[in-house]
Motif scaffolding. Structure first.
Motif, short mmCIF file in Angstrom:
data_model
loop_
_atom_site.label_atom_id
_atom_site.label_comp_id
_atom_site.label_asym_id
_atom_site.label_seq_id
_atom_site.Cartn_x
_atom_site.Cartn_y
_atom_site.Cartn_z
N TRP A 122 0.90 -0.79 0.12
CA TRP A 122 -0.14 0.13 -0.23
C TRP A 122 1.07 1.16 -0.16
N VAL A 123 1.88 1.47 0.62
CA VAL A 123 2.55 2.02 0.94
C VAL A 123 3.78 2.50 -0.31
N VAL A 124 3.78 1.68 -0.80
CA VAL A 124 4.89 2.31 -1.96
C VAL A 124 4.29 2.41 -2.74
N THR A 125 2.57 1.90 -3.08
CA THR A 125 1.70 2.18 -4.42
C THR A 125 1.40 3.52 -4.23
N ALA A 126 1.31 3.99 -3.10
CA ALA A 126 0.88 4.97 -2.78
C ALA A 126 2.07 6.11 -2.91
N TYR A 127 3.34 6.43 -3.06
CA TYR A 127 4.34 6.83 -3.36
C TYR A 127 4.77 7.01 -4.90
N ASP A 128 3.97 6.10 -5.26
CA ASP A 128 4.93 5.79 -6.33
C ASP A 128 4.00 4.47 -7.48
N PRO A 129 2.79 5.58 -8.39
CA PRO A 129 1.55 4.59 -8.80
C PRO A 129 2.23 4.08 -9.94
N SER A 130 3.42 4.09 -10.71
CA SER A 130 3.64 2.99 -11.46
C SER A 130 4.32 1.46 -10.85
N PHE A 131 4.37 1.91 -9.89
CA PHE A 131 4.62 0.51 -8.75
C PHE A 131 3.09 -0.17 -9.25
N ALA A 132 2.13 -0.29 -9.11
CA ALA A 132 0.87 -0.85 -9.12
C ALA A 132 0.83 -1.36 -10.88
N HIS A 133 0.87 -0.22 -11.72
CA HIS A 133 0.81 -1.10 -13.16
C HIS A 133 2.49 -1.69 -12.99
N ARG A 134 3.23 -1.93 -12.75
CA ARG A 134 4.19 -3.44 -12.72
C ARG A 134 4.27 -4.58 -11.68
N VAL A 135 2.37 -4.46 -10.82
CA VAL A 135 2.62 -5.25 -10.18
C VAL A 135 1.75 -5.96 -10.40
N LEU A 136 0.00 -5.17 -11.45
CA LEU A 136 -1.38 -5.79 -11.85
C LEU A 136 -1.30 -6.05 -13.04
N GLY A 137 -0.33 -5.28 -13.66
CA GLY A 137 -0.45 -5.36 -15.12
C GLY A 137 -1.49 -4.19 -15.87
N PRO A 138 -1.28 -3.90 -17.59
CA PRO A 138 -2.23 -2.76 -17.58
C PRO A 138 -2.90 -3.57 -17.36
N GLN A 139 -4.54 -4.00 -18.04
CA GLN A 139 -5.58 -4.40 -18.30
C GLN A 139 -6.09 -4.33 -17.01
N MET A 140 -5.69 -4.94 -15.98
CA MET A 140 -6.78 -4.83 -14.45
C MET A 140 -6.11 -3.14 -14.14
N MET A 141 -5.48 -2.70 -14.66
CA MET A 141 -5.18 -1.27 -14.06
C MET A 141 -5.78 -0.16 -15.01
N VAL A 142 -6.14 -0.64 -16.14
CA VAL A 142 -6.98 0.09 -17.24
C VAL A 142 -8.81 0.18 -16.92
N SER A 143 -9.01 -1.08 -16.72
CA SER A 143 -10.07 -0.92 -15.54
C SER A 143 -10.26 -0.67 -14.51
N ILE A 144 -9.55 -0.14 -13.35
CA ILE A 144 -9.17 0.50 -12.24
C ILE A 144 -9.04 1.95 -12.38
N GLU A 145 -8.76 2.90 -14.07
CA GLU A 145 -8.71 3.96 -13.92
C GLU A 145 -9.67 4.29 -15.05
N ARG A 146 -11.00 3.18 -15.55
CA ARG A 146 -12.57 3.44 -15.62
C ARG A 146 -12.77 3.76 -14.92
N HIS A 147 -12.86 3.24 -13.78
CA HIS A 147 -13.78 3.34 -13.22
C HIS A 147 -14.96 2.11 -13.14
N GLU A 148 -13.99 0.83 -12.77
CA GLU A 148 -14.55 -0.45 -13.43
C GLU A 148 -14.20 -1.80 -12.75
N MET A 149 -14.98 -2.04 -11.63
CA MET A 149 -14.98 -3.68 -11.05
C MET A 149 -14.44 -4.67 -12.38
#
Length: 324
Positions: A122-149
């Motif tokens: 949580w802390v690493v992602t809060a300070y470095d949002p790109s970390f989430a892209h590396r861990v979760l992958g682009p498909q899931m991040m696109v869904s989150i950025e679109r506010h879609e579950m």
């Protein structure tokens, strides 16, 4: 020395026991009451005969015959009993909560490792949002950025999704338990899954999707996560038995720890089955979030009462007042 006359006198009894063993090869239920009594008497007499024959070194062949006969009888007496429903009820109502509390330090350690990894994620992602892209992958991040579950597939294929979810959870749990023999197995799984949850939590929080996420996780997570923690604790119990045998021989320590770990896993399996069904049929639906959190609270309260309630120790032994 065993005499020929003694052997001739005892042979009819051995033959009769052999006949009864053949008749009862499918189970002792094939014998009537009189035959059961005869079986027990002949079994004890033959055991005494084997003790006599074993003292004579020249009767090795006869000793082997009696030993084999008694072995077949022993299997019928002690290994042919079918599991009883009352035994299962006693295990889940008394034995399992007791084993859970006995090994609670290992489960608490697994829980602590998971939560620490979640906080780090949580802390690493809060300070470095790109970390989430590396861990979760682009498909899931696109869904989150679109506010879609990302749970639409669960709703669309409820039975299939529930089966896949349960299978995946069971695989993780058994891997966490069995991985204890490798020492690092349960540690890796607790850290990986904790880190993943922390990253997802931080990413959805940043996207304003915290409520949809936790209302989805809560109904099944209150059973699924404790079951995973218990499985991790079971793996750590195996590790403890392997690395810290204390005064016991290492093999004995590992055997005892493995027995406790297996029983811990047996109790966690129903929790995962229920959690998978809830996730597949309820968590991803449009049910009001208040109802989801209410169900989560009820289920978690029931779980705590089950695992820590004093009712589970009743009848398990004498009370202190009765031991004086």
């Amino acid at each position: 020395m065993v005499s020929t006359a003694w052997i001739r006198k005892r042979q009819p009894h051995w033959k009769r026991l052999e006949q009864l063993v053949e008749v009862a090869s499918g189970g002792l239920t094939k014998l009537n009451h009189a035959e059961l009594r005869e079986f027990g008497l002949l079994y004890r007499q033959t055991a005494a005969d084997l003790s006599t024959v074993s003292e004579d070194s020249s009767s090795a062949q006869l000793s082997n015959y009696l030993n084999h006969l008694l072995g077949r009888g022993h299997n019928l007496l002690y290994m042919g009993q079918r599991p009883r429903l009352s035994g299962m009820v006693d295990f889940f109502s008394r034995t399992y909560p007791s084993i859970f509390r006995e090994t609670l330090p290992m489960t608490a350690l697994a829980t602590g490792i998971f939560l620490l990894a979640a906080m780090v994620g949580w802390v690493v992602t809060a300070y470095d949002p790109s970390f989430a892209h590396r861990v979760l992958g682009p498909q899931m991040m696109v869904s989150i950025e679109r506010h879609e579950m990302w749970t639409h597939s669960v709703v669309a294929m409820k039975p299939v999704a529930a089966s896949q979810i349960t299978t995946n959870n069971l695989s993780v749990a058994f891997a966490a338990c069995a991985g204890g023999i490798t020492v690092l197995g349960p540690l890796y799984l607790m850290i990986f899954n904790g880190l993943l949850l922390g990253v997802v939590g931080a990413a959805t929080q940043a996207a304003g999707m915290a409520l949809p996420l936790w209302s989805f996780v809560a109904p099944h997570g209150v059973l699924e996560l404790p079951a995973i923690f218990i499985a991790g604790g079971a793996g750590l119990e195996i590790t403890r038995g392997l690395l810290f045998p204390g005064l016991l021989p290492r093999r004995t320590s590992l055997s005892q720890a493995g027995g406790r770990a297996i029983r811990l896993m047996l109790g966690a399996v129903p929790m995962l089955l229920v959690a998978g069904s809830i996730e597949g049929f309820f968590s991803a639906t449009n049910t009001p979030v208040e109802m989801k959190f209410l169900l989560a609270g009820v289920l978690f309260s029931c779980l705590l009462v089950y695992l820590f309630g004093h009712w589970s120790t009743r009848g398990s032994g004498p009370s202190p007042s009765n031991t004086r």
